[in-house]
Structures are given as C-alpha cells and as structure tokens.
Design an enzyme around this catalytic site. Sequence first.
Site, PDB file in Angstrom:
ATOM      1  CB  THR A 106     -21.812  14.348  80.233  1.00  0.00           C
ATOM      2  OG1 THR A 106     -21.901  14.811  81.578  1.00  0.00           O
ATOM      3  CG2 THR A 106     -22.873  15.050  79.398  1.00  0.00           C
ATOM      4  CG  LEU A 125     -19.844  16.567  76.116  1.00  0.00           C
ATOM      5  CD1 LEU A 125     -20.653  15.511  75.363  1.00  0.00           C
ATOM      6  CD2 LEU A 125     -20.767  17.645  76.673  1.00  0.00           C
ATOM      7  CG  ASP A 126     -18.261  16.686  83.268  1.00  0.00           C
ATOM      8  OD1 ASP A 126     -17.279  17.377  82.989  1.00  0.00           O
ATOM      9  OD2 ASP A 126     -19.183  17.065  84.019  1.00  0.00           O
ATOM     10  NE  ARG A 127     -13.723   8.922  83.743  1.00  0.00           N
ATOM     11  CZ  ARG A 127     -12.676   8.255  83.258  1.00  0.00           C
ATOM     12  NH1 ARG A 127     -12.865   7.182  82.504  1.00  0.00           N
ATOM     13  NH2 ARG A 127     -11.447   8.647  83.532  1.00  0.00           N
TER      14      ARG A 127
END
Length: 291
Positions: A140, A136-138
Amino acid sequence: MQNKKEDNHKELVFKVLDNDELLPFIMRKMDGISRTKAKNILTGGSVAVNGKTVTLHNYKLVPGMEVRIGKNHKINSVDNQWVKIVYEDQFLFVVEKKAGIICHSPNPADETVQSILNQYLEKNHQRCHAHTIHRLDRDTSGLMLFAKDKKIALKFEEKWKETVYDRRYVALVHGEMRKQEGTISSWLKDNAQFVTYSSKYDNGGKFAVTHYKLIKVSDGYSLVELKLDTGRKNQIRVHLVDIGFPVVGDPKYGDGDDKIGRLGLHAFKLCFKHPVTGKDLQFETAIPFSL
C-alpha cells in the site's frame, strides 16, 4: 509585490479577492515563480489557508480567505526512491511511501521507511530517531506519520481519534459497483496462517468499520474512496472482498490480477491536530492509479 530574493526569508501573507485555486494563486503572488517550485512549496507543508496547512494543488479559494506562506519555504528530501518527505518540523514527519517497502522491522539490516528516515536524521545531525505512529502494508502506498520522539508517538496513540480526524484511502477494485456509498462492519481475526478473516458475529476478533464512496466505474472496474472508523490489519482489503469487490493486484484476498502492476490501494488524505502546537494540518497526495 514581494522581491523574489526575499521570498525564502519572510513569511508571506495574501488576501484572496476572487475565486481561485491555490497553485496558480501562489504562482502569481510570488512574482511568477515556476509551477515546479510552487508545487514544492505546497508539498513541503509551508502553505496555510485560514490557519490550516494545505498541500492540495487545486484547493478552492474564495474571497476573504487568507493564504500564508511560511518562512524558509522549502521541501526537505531523502536520497531514496521509496520515501518522500511531505512535511517536517522539530516533532514529526509526514511522508509519502511508495508501494513495495515495509514501514519498520525488528531486523536492523532491513531497508524500511523508518530506517530511511533515521539515515536522513543522522545525515542532517538531528539527535533523534523516527518512531512509527501508524502503519501501511508493504504494497500500500501513501501518507504516513512518524514522530521524532517516543513521547510524541505516545500522544498520538493515546488520543488517536481526537488527534487524527480524517484519514482516507482510494482503492481500485474488480467489478462495477452500483451502490454509490455504504458502510461495511464485521469482526476481523487472523487464523493460524496469519490470514485475516471476517465475521458478521463476534468471533473473538476486533470490530472494524469501513465507509466507502464510489468515485468512478469503467470496463469492469471501480475506483472507490474509503474512510475508516477503525484501523485493523488488512481491514480495507478484507471488507471489500466481503461486498464482492476485491482490490486489484491482491494475491492474498483477491485473485492477484495486476492490471496496474501493483496493489490498487493508496492512502491519499491525512488530517490531524498537531499534538504539541495544536496546529490543524491537512495533507493530500496524488492518486498513483486511475480508471
């Protein structure tokens, strides 16, 4: 009625006789335990309904269902604000990460979800390491999978679509959607500045498909559920811009407006077949923002 002193040492099995919801059902059947303890048992992945692990508090029960609460039902915890263990067995973790931390890094000095789990494993004398299965993105938040063995991680990688059969997100976006549901598809490719851009035609990038469903509209914003056929970098954020509804708090692909003080994207649902046991595992987590 089970004796509360025996609760943590026996598997408990109950038949559902009336329409009900899972959390209050557990509280009654376990001799009136507290709501907090019942939530911890659910969140810890110890409850199965008709053979499927369920963590959703308001999961609907109907007559004839079987609710099974496993032995030693407790939730393991890490001493860290960024990560919560939702499920753990000898093969893998399901964790919930908060927005603001990266999943892993080549720099061992960086604090990441992976490094936090490795510290937990070392502290608990487990001779293994956490291996990232998906990212997951930072900014998110939400549910993630980690394996305790490289071979288990490879099993997920080799048969991802067959193993992970339902993974959903919710996004808070700018604008009031009128369309109740739809599908967005395009080719996604990074430019020299590592910004992902979208094309309706094959641009040498990777084809991506996102399905969306409107949950709620209010005062210039929309809450949207998303399901991915593919898992490309920045896919949701770019696809929502494609249809004119950028994610709230997104400085890269939106206008950066932070109505909620963070990126409005959360991975709330994760369902998969256990690659070793074959068990059907289903997890949901609370959505940290709303309209």
